[in-house]
Motif scaffolding. Sequence first.
Motif, PDB file in Angstrom:
ATOM      1  N   SER A   1       0.846  -1.202   0.000  1.00  0.00           N
ATOM      2  CA  SER A   1       0.000   0.000   0.000  1.00  0.00           C
ATOM      3  C   SER A   1       0.879   1.249   0.000  1.00  0.00           C
ATOM      4  O   SER A   1       2.082   1.177   0.236  1.00  0.00           O
ATOM      5  N   ARG A   2       0.236   2.388  -0.226  1.00  0.00           N
ATOM      6  CA  ARG A   2       0.948   3.671  -0.172  1.00  0.00           C
ATOM      7  C   ARG A   2       1.486   3.922   1.234  1.00  0.00           C
ATOM      8  O   ARG A   2       2.553   4.481   1.423  1.00  0.00           O
ATOM      9  N   GLU A   3       0.684   3.522   2.193  1.00  0.00           N
ATOM     10  CA  GLU A   3       1.069   3.703   3.589  1.00  0.00           C
ATOM     11  C   GLU A   3       2.369   2.923   3.874  1.00  0.00           C
ATOM     12  O   GLU A   3       3.296   3.445   4.498  1.00  0.00           O
ATOM     13  N   VAL A   4       2.419   1.687   3.398  1.00  0.00           N
ATOM     14  CA  VAL A   4       3.630   0.875   3.579  1.00  0.00           C
ATOM     15  C   VAL A   4       4.809   1.540   2.857  1.00  0.00           C
ATOM     16  O   VAL A   4       5.918   1.647   3.393  1.00  0.00           O
ATOM     17  N   GLU A   5       4.526   2.010   1.652  1.00  0.00           N
ATOM     18  CA  GLU A   5       5.569   2.661   0.859  1.00  0.00           C
ATOM     19  C   GLU A   5       6.125   3.877   1.615  1.00  0.00           C
ATOM     20  O   GLU A   5       7.341   4.072   1.721  1.00  0.00           O
ATOM     21  N   LYS A   6       5.209   4.651   2.179  1.00  0.00           N
ATOM     22  CA  LYS A   6       5.592   5.871   2.896  1.00  0.00           C
ATOM     23  C   LYS A   6       6.465   5.521   4.108  1.00  0.00           C
ATOM     24  O   LYS A   6       7.520   6.121   4.330  1.00  0.00           O
ATOM     25  N   MET A   7       6.014   4.531   4.857  1.00  0.00           N
ATOM     26  CA  MET A   7       6.795   4.130   6.030  1.00  0.00           C
ATOM     27  C   MET A   7       8.173   3.610   5.627  1.00  0.00           C
ATOM     28  O   MET A   7       9.171   3.885   6.287  1.00  0.00           O
ATOM     29  N   ALA A   8       8.220   2.857   4.537  1.00  0.00           N
ATOM     30  CA  ALA A   8       9.498   2.308   4.079  1.00  0.00           C
ATOM     31  C   ALA A   8      10.475   3.425   3.728  1.00  0.00           C
ATOM     32  O   ALA A   8      11.678   3.324   3.978  1.00  0.00           O
ATOM     33  N   HIS A   9       9.932   4.501   3.181  1.00  0.00           N
ATOM     34  CA  HIS A   9      10.781   5.662   2.893  1.00  0.00           C
ATOM     35  C   HIS A   9      11.243   6.307   4.195  1.00  0.00           C
ATOM     36  O   HIS A   9      12.433   6.549   4.397  1.00  0.00           O
ATOM     37  N   GLU A  10      10.266   6.573   5.072  1.00  0.00           N
ATOM     38  CA  GLU A  10      10.574   7.285   6.311  1.00  0.00           C
ATOM     39  C   GLU A  10      11.578   6.528   7.179  1.00  0.00           C
ATOM     40  O   GLU A  10      12.405   7.117   7.855  1.00  0.00           O
ATOM     41  N   GLU A  11      11.473   5.219   7.158  1.00  0.00           N
ATOM     42  CA  GLU A  11      12.372   4.419   7.999  1.00  0.00           C
ATOM     43  C   GLU A  11      13.726   4.157   7.330  1.00  0.00           C
ATOM     44  O   GLU A  11      14.563   3.429   7.875  1.00  0.00           O
ATOM     45  N   GLY A  12      13.908   4.690   6.128  1.00  0.00           N
ATOM     46  CA  GLY A  12      15.194   4.523   5.445  1.00  0.00           C
ATOM     47  C   GLY A  12      15.363   3.156   4.810  1.00  0.00           C
ATOM     48  O   GLY A  12      16.454   2.784   4.361  1.00  0.00           O
TER      49      GLY A  12
END
Lengths: 468, 196
Positions: A379-390
Amino acid sequence: MEKTTLFDKIWDSHVVRHVPAGPDVFFIDKHFIHEVTSPVAFLNLEKRGIGVKYPHRTIATPDHNVPTVDQDQTIKDKLSRMQVEKLRENCRKYGIELHDLGTAHHGIVHVIGPELGVTQPGMTIVCGDSHTSTHGAFGAIAFGIGTSEVEMVLATQCIMQSKPKKMRISVEGELGKGVTSKDIILYIISKISAAGATGYFVEYAGSAIQSLSMEARMTICNMSIEMGARGGLIAPDETTFNYLKGRQYAPKGEDWGKAVAYWKTLKTDEGAVFDKEYHFDAADIEPMITYGTNPGMGIKVKDRIPTAEGLEGSNKASFLKSLDYMGFEPGEPVKGKQVDYVFVGSCTNGRIEDIRAVAEFVKGKKKAENITAWIVPGSREVEKMAHEEGLVQILEEAGFELRQPGCSACLAMNDDKIPAGKYAVSTSNRNFEGRQGPGARTMLASPLTVAAVAVTGRITDPREVFDN
Amino acid sequence: MAYDKFTVLRDTAVPLPTENVDTDQIIPARFLKATERTGFGDNLFRDWRYDVEGNPKKDFVLNDPTYSGKILVAGKNFGSGSSREHAVWALYDYGFRCVVSSFFADIFKNNCLNIGVLPVTVSPEFADKLFAAIEADPKTEIEVNLPEQKITLLSTGEFETFDINEYKKSNMQNGFDDIDYLLNMSDEIEAFAASR
Ligand code: SF4
């Protein structure tokens, strides 16, 4: 008082009417739709001249055939574009909430439902997709339906269903290092076969299951259908409540307390009887992989493919046909076999925890030369978190290609296809012939095993890479 | 949608003894892109029927003119996998009205009943008999009698009875579907919905 199971409690409270010598009229709390299995249902509503009865009980997202690149642009494939446009049109027309491409909660339907907090304990949930069983992880009755039934739910919020039989699968004990929930479910299916739970609804129980996170529970419930079960569920507990708390559609304020009090009643009574029970010991489970063309054809990564010994007639013919498709010999080990693609994604293992596991494993390493590595967030949410967490950076440095959310190579309806004859080790749920593209050879495994394969280029037991 | 009524079907059959035939084989995902319910028969068993260039594969049973008929006799665990009703649409559109197997996947069986393809579950022994009889004589006829819930191998008279719930049976015989039933009880459903 009669002792009942968790499944009975939820089922019985949703029966509107028992049809004599027939199925139950079964009320559906939440209905998810996507672009592939809904258009004909809407078309039929129109033909009948009726509308959608309770639009607020349906939620839509396009996931199955959407491209995983350039999602902000018009979809190039004409037929896919038409399906997505139909979905938009139908949602507009009937007032159905749509999580469209590019919006904050777009993603695979079974990933966004839980993320939004739509999926809650005690609910009945259906979707025109067999992996709707995923939502059972929250202690809900959730299962896949056909398009005629999608039409029924849109028109009446009910379907006609005979109550399935009940099975309990208990896994007790502690999981070993490098063993994940994907290994648990692949192990269970290998033991009871791809048809072993047909006609049943499964409750997963035992200390090994209770110790799992929500993401890991979803992986298990997701694959219930791969042993023929209609669905699988797990009693809700603190892990479930903690996951749900604060999510967009989760109850708030006073309602939260009331909801939790109700959710706490959702468990199987001691002494309740199941039609069938299985018990497994977590200590027996090790990293698993499939070698054939149904999810029941799984072995420990360290083991050899079985021989045809003892098989007869069409059993034997089907077994050999399957190995022939995979290009494997009976009795040979799988470890060390060269692989061409790895795929991390799908509603089985496309959640943030899965991406974290892969990233942690490949951190500072590089994928092998011979491997094409795709990672597709659920999901976009997962994608966003993956970015934020490096995590994205780590994965890209290791040579993984990050794509945009969708079902992608899980069923290869879009361009993400594994070429004919190539081997893919995949975190998805189906290794059927041609599932990941015509002629593609799929081996199912956990995100950890997939990460290990990405790094070595060969079928690898992740624990061996750990130890170095 | 209402479909053709089903009472007694007497016809030759097509044998497909392969086990665990999943819905991805019956209709591969890439053919699910239609927004209407027509034309799926052309892609029934697509990858078993045609090679990558689109030429018919000689050794696949649907390409063998020896076998024909409205009945498909299939191997164990037929229809496993996806909930895609397109798999049944493809069978129906191709011309099958009845599928016989010793074991069906659940959702597939439901889908069959919902759109008017009769799934008949027989014992493994009877399934083997059917396969042997069809192989020995492709013109052998099978009779599927829904009112009597009976399937007969006409050449020898051997038969088996099969289960189907009364409600679904009467739907199939009359060409009714569940929505007709549900729409007739909207008040009851509304009252139930209001209580939730
Ligand atoms: S990710 Fe795969 S299994 Fe999950 S909904 Fe999409 S196609 Fe189905």
